[in-house]
Write a protein that holds these residues in place. Structure first.
Motif, PDB file in Angstrom:
ATOM      1  N   ALA A  11       0.825  -1.206   0.000  1.00 39.28           N
ATOM      2  CA  ALA A  11       0.000   0.000   0.000  1.00 39.28           C
ATOM      3  C   ALA A  11       0.859   1.255   0.000  1.00 39.28           C
ATOM      4  O   ALA A  11       0.540   2.243  -0.678  1.00 39.28           O
ATOM      5  CB  ALA A  11      -0.929  -0.003   1.218  1.00 39.28           C
ATOM      6  N   LEU A  15       0.769   3.956  -2.950  1.00 40.49           N
ATOM      7  CA  LEU A  15       0.430   5.336  -2.613  1.00 40.49           C
ATOM      8  C   LEU A  15       1.564   6.284  -2.971  1.00 40.49           C
ATOM      9  O   LEU A  15       1.324   7.430  -3.374  1.00 40.49           O
ATOM     10  CB  LEU A  15       0.111   5.458  -1.125  1.00 40.49           C
ATOM     11  N   GLY A  76      -9.855   5.334   1.056  1.00 38.86           N
ATOM     12  CA  GLY A  76      -9.654   4.733  -0.262  1.00 38.86           C
ATOM     13  C   GLY A  76     -10.727   5.123  -1.251  1.00 38.86           C
ATOM     14  O   GLY A  76     -10.447   5.456  -2.410  1.00 38.86           O
ATOM     15  N   ARG A  77     -11.984   5.100  -0.823  1.00 39.32           N
ATOM     16  CA  ARG A  77     -13.079   5.480  -1.708  1.00 39.32           C
ATOM     17  C   ARG A  77     -12.991   6.956  -2.076  1.00 39.32           C
ATOM     18  O   ARG A  77     -13.238   7.338  -3.227  1.00 39.32           O
ATOM     19  CB  ARG A  77     -14.415   5.199  -1.021  1.00 39.32           C
ATOM     20  N   THR A  80     -10.255   7.443  -4.629  1.00 41.36           N
ATOM     21  CA  THR A  80     -10.663   6.956  -5.947  1.00 41.36           C
ATOM     22  C   THR A  80     -11.500   8.006  -6.669  1.00 41.36           C
ATOM     23  O   THR A  80     -11.266   8.314  -7.844  1.00 41.36           O
ATOM     24  CB  THR A  80     -11.464   5.649  -5.805  1.00 41.36           C
ATOM     25  N   LEU A 124      -5.585   7.229   5.012  1.00 38.46           N
ATOM     26  CA  LEU A 124      -5.692   5.858   4.528  1.00 38.46           C
ATOM     27  C   LEU A 124      -4.736   4.942   5.281  1.00 38.46           C
ATOM     28  O   LEU A 124      -5.101   3.830   5.687  1.00 38.46           O
ATOM     29  CB  LEU A 124      -5.412   5.813   3.024  1.00 38.46           C
ATOM     30  N   HIS A 183      -6.008   3.551  -6.309  1.00 42.20           N
ATOM     31  CA  HIS A 183      -6.844   3.956  -5.184  1.00 42.20           C
ATOM     32  C   HIS A 183      -8.050   3.023  -5.032  1.00 42.20           C
ATOM     33  O   HIS A 183      -8.452   2.716  -3.898  1.00 42.20           O
ATOM     34  CB  HIS A 183      -7.308   5.400  -5.374  1.00 42.20           C
ATOM     35  N   TRP A 185      -8.101  -0.167  -5.830  1.00 36.74           N
ATOM     36  CA  TRP A 185      -7.544  -1.394  -5.257  1.00 36.74           C
ATOM     37  C   TRP A 185      -7.312  -1.251  -3.756  1.00 36.74           C
ATOM     38  O   TRP A 185      -7.663  -2.145  -2.975  1.00 36.74           O
ATOM     39  CB  TRP A 185      -6.241  -1.739  -5.968  1.00 36.74           C
ATOM     40  N   LEU A 186      -6.761  -0.135  -3.349  1.00 38.33           N
ATOM     41  CA  LEU A 186      -6.532   0.101  -1.928  1.00 38.33           C
ATOM     42  C   LEU A 186      -7.846   0.191  -1.162  1.00 38.33           C
ATOM     43  O   LEU A 186      -7.947  -0.265  -0.017  1.00 38.33           O
ATOM     44  CB  LEU A 186      -5.716   1.388  -1.736  1.00 38.33           C
ATOM     45  N   SER A 187      -8.845   0.775  -1.773  1.00 39.40           N
ATOM     46  CA  SER A 187     -10.152   0.878  -1.136  1.00 39.40           C
ATOM     47  C   SER A 187     -10.737  -0.504  -0.876  1.00 39.40           C
ATOM     48  O   SER A 187     -11.247  -0.791   0.213  1.00 39.40           O
ATOM     49  CB  SER A 187     -11.109   1.687  -2.026  1.00 39.40           C
ATOM     50  N   VAL A 190      -8.792  -2.275   1.999  1.00 37.94           N
ATOM     51  CA  VAL A 190      -9.149  -1.826   3.342  1.00 37.94           C
ATOM     52  C   VAL A 190     -10.463  -2.465   3.774  1.00 37.94           C
ATOM     53  O   VAL A 190     -10.613  -2.936   4.906  1.00 37.94           O
ATOM     54  CB  VAL A 190      -9.253  -0.295   3.403  1.00 37.94           C
TER      55      VAL A 190
END
Length: 409
Positions: A11, A15, A76-77, A80, A124, A183, A185-187, A190
């Motif tokens: 992550a 980022l 994350g959302r 995005t 995040l 972003h 993917w990270l959302s 999480v």
């Protein structure tokens, strides 16, 4: 499942890439492209930076709401959505038919910046692993410190062959094709982590300040950040023009490119040797470095050696500031409500710093570069006083929170 005691390396690296693109395309490129923007819109350069100030101001006023969204919906959302808004705003700016449309698009860029840059990225990391967030933030800023070093030359090279509109279209594509999927993917990551291990994620960082002193400490902290942000914003936007005005000519871009590596150096040194420093001590150190760099520049200009030394010292201070901006609120006030608190801090910083690019351009035009930089140095010393005033409050309750040693498991 990754241990909650270890930084989320994937992550952080992902980022780091989006921060380089986010800061490079939405912030650092502006000073390179501004003269041609002014020419196409039949504005003076001062008015172009005035438009940027208005956009920063509106973005700052919206920041507290965005901070609340980060806590409610997840960073994350929000990031995005921010990548999509950033791409759309850059395209709108490139195709703006006139001044009003250009300013509206610029406002969109600054709002998107709040959604995708450090404030949201730090939140995040706090949401992913609260207990190692300070270490994660240090690692992230180490990577993202290359944004100016990469994007100043890239923007200059692209602009030598393309119009500023086409450069912005390329940057829009980067936000849409690279940053948005990362972003997203990270959302998802999480959300899945919360479902698998809610108890681990729920471990919070406790405040290190007594409730009775948190409000005055918060005011002092925000004041320090705001003053530093004013000076940083003014100088980063005008870095190349300031160097040119001091007689460095073609060397101006080279001097500016030292800023990024110096940022990275300060973060690396802090990561390796800063385990015994409190967050507050780190804040005071970086606050001292900013006026010191300006004193060096004013005292030595126009020789190149003095300008190089300025870029290094200024980069060191700015690099540490980026860390402290994320870690000091966490250490003093804890992880609960971190997104909302970051939104409040961001709002004050942006509202104060929104006038910085226009103010410095105005001062340089009417007072000259040396007097303008001297005024900036005086303002930045106020940050030293603000952070120093918090120290007795932390001693009263057992001392400030220590920076975790990156080598600890």
């Amino acid at each position: 499942m990754t241990s909650p005691e270890r930084p989320p390396v994937a992550a952080i690296v992902a980022l780091g890439l989006t921060q380089i693109i986010g800061y490079g395309s939405l912030y650092y490129s502006f000073s390179i492209l501004a003269p041609d923007m002014a020419h196409d819109l039949s504005w003076s350069t001062e008015w172009i930076f005035g438009a940027l100030s208005v956009a920063l101001l509106i973005g700052g006023l919206a920041a507290p709401v965005m901070g609340t969204w980060i806590d409610r919906f997840g960073a994350g959302r929000i990031m995005t959505s921010g990548s999509a808004i950033a791409a759309a705003a850059l395209v709108a700016c490139a195709f703006a038919p006139g001044k009003i449309a250009f300013v509206a698009a610029l406002i969109g860029i600054e709002i998107a910046s709040n959604l995708v840059q450090y404030g949201a990225a730090f939140a995040l990391l706090v949401q992913i692993r609260p207990r190692v967030a300070q270490r994660s933030i240090t690692y992230l800023t180490l990577i993202a410190g290359f944004a100016s070093t990469i994007f100043w030359p890239i923007t200059t090279a692209l602009h030598s062959h393309l119009s500023w509109q086409n450069v912005y279209l390329i940057f829009a594509a980067l936000n849409l094709v690279v940053c948005l999927p990362i972003h997203a993917w990270l959302s998802r990551g999480v959300s899945e982590t919360r479902k698998r291990g809610a108890d681990e994620i729920a471990k919070h960082v406790e405040p290190s300040l007594h409730p009775s002193v948190r409000r005055p400490a918060f005011v002092l902290m925000v004041t320090g950040f705001a003053l530093e942000s004013f000076v940083n914003s003014a100088l980063l936007v005008h870095m190349v023009p300031v160097m040119s005005a001091l007689g460095l000519g073609a060397m101006a871009v080279m001097v500016g490119t030292l800023f990024g590596p110096s940022q990275v150096l300060s973060r690396f040194v802090n990561m390796v040797f800063g385990g015994g420093l409190s967050q507050l001590t780190l804040a005071i150190i970086c606050a001292v470095l900013l006026p010191a760099s300006l004193v060096v520049l004013v005292a030595t200009a126009p020789p190149v050696l003095g300008a190089l030394l300025f870029a290094v010292i200024f980069g060191l201070g700015s690099g540490l500031n980026s860390i402290v901006y994320g870690t000091l609120p966490l250490a003093l006030f804890g992880s609960e409500g971190y997104g909302r608190r970051q939104g409040q801090i961001m709002s004050v910083r942006l509202v104060v710093s929104s006038m910085a690019p226009f103010a410095l351009a105005f001062l340089m035009r009417n007072l000259g570069v040396s007097w303008s930089l001297s005024i900036a140095a005086l303002l930045s010393t106020g940050a030293v006083a603000a952070f120093s005033a918090i120290m007795p409050m932390t001693r009263a309750v057992g001392g400030p929170r220590m920076v975790p040693d990156p080598g600890d498991a």
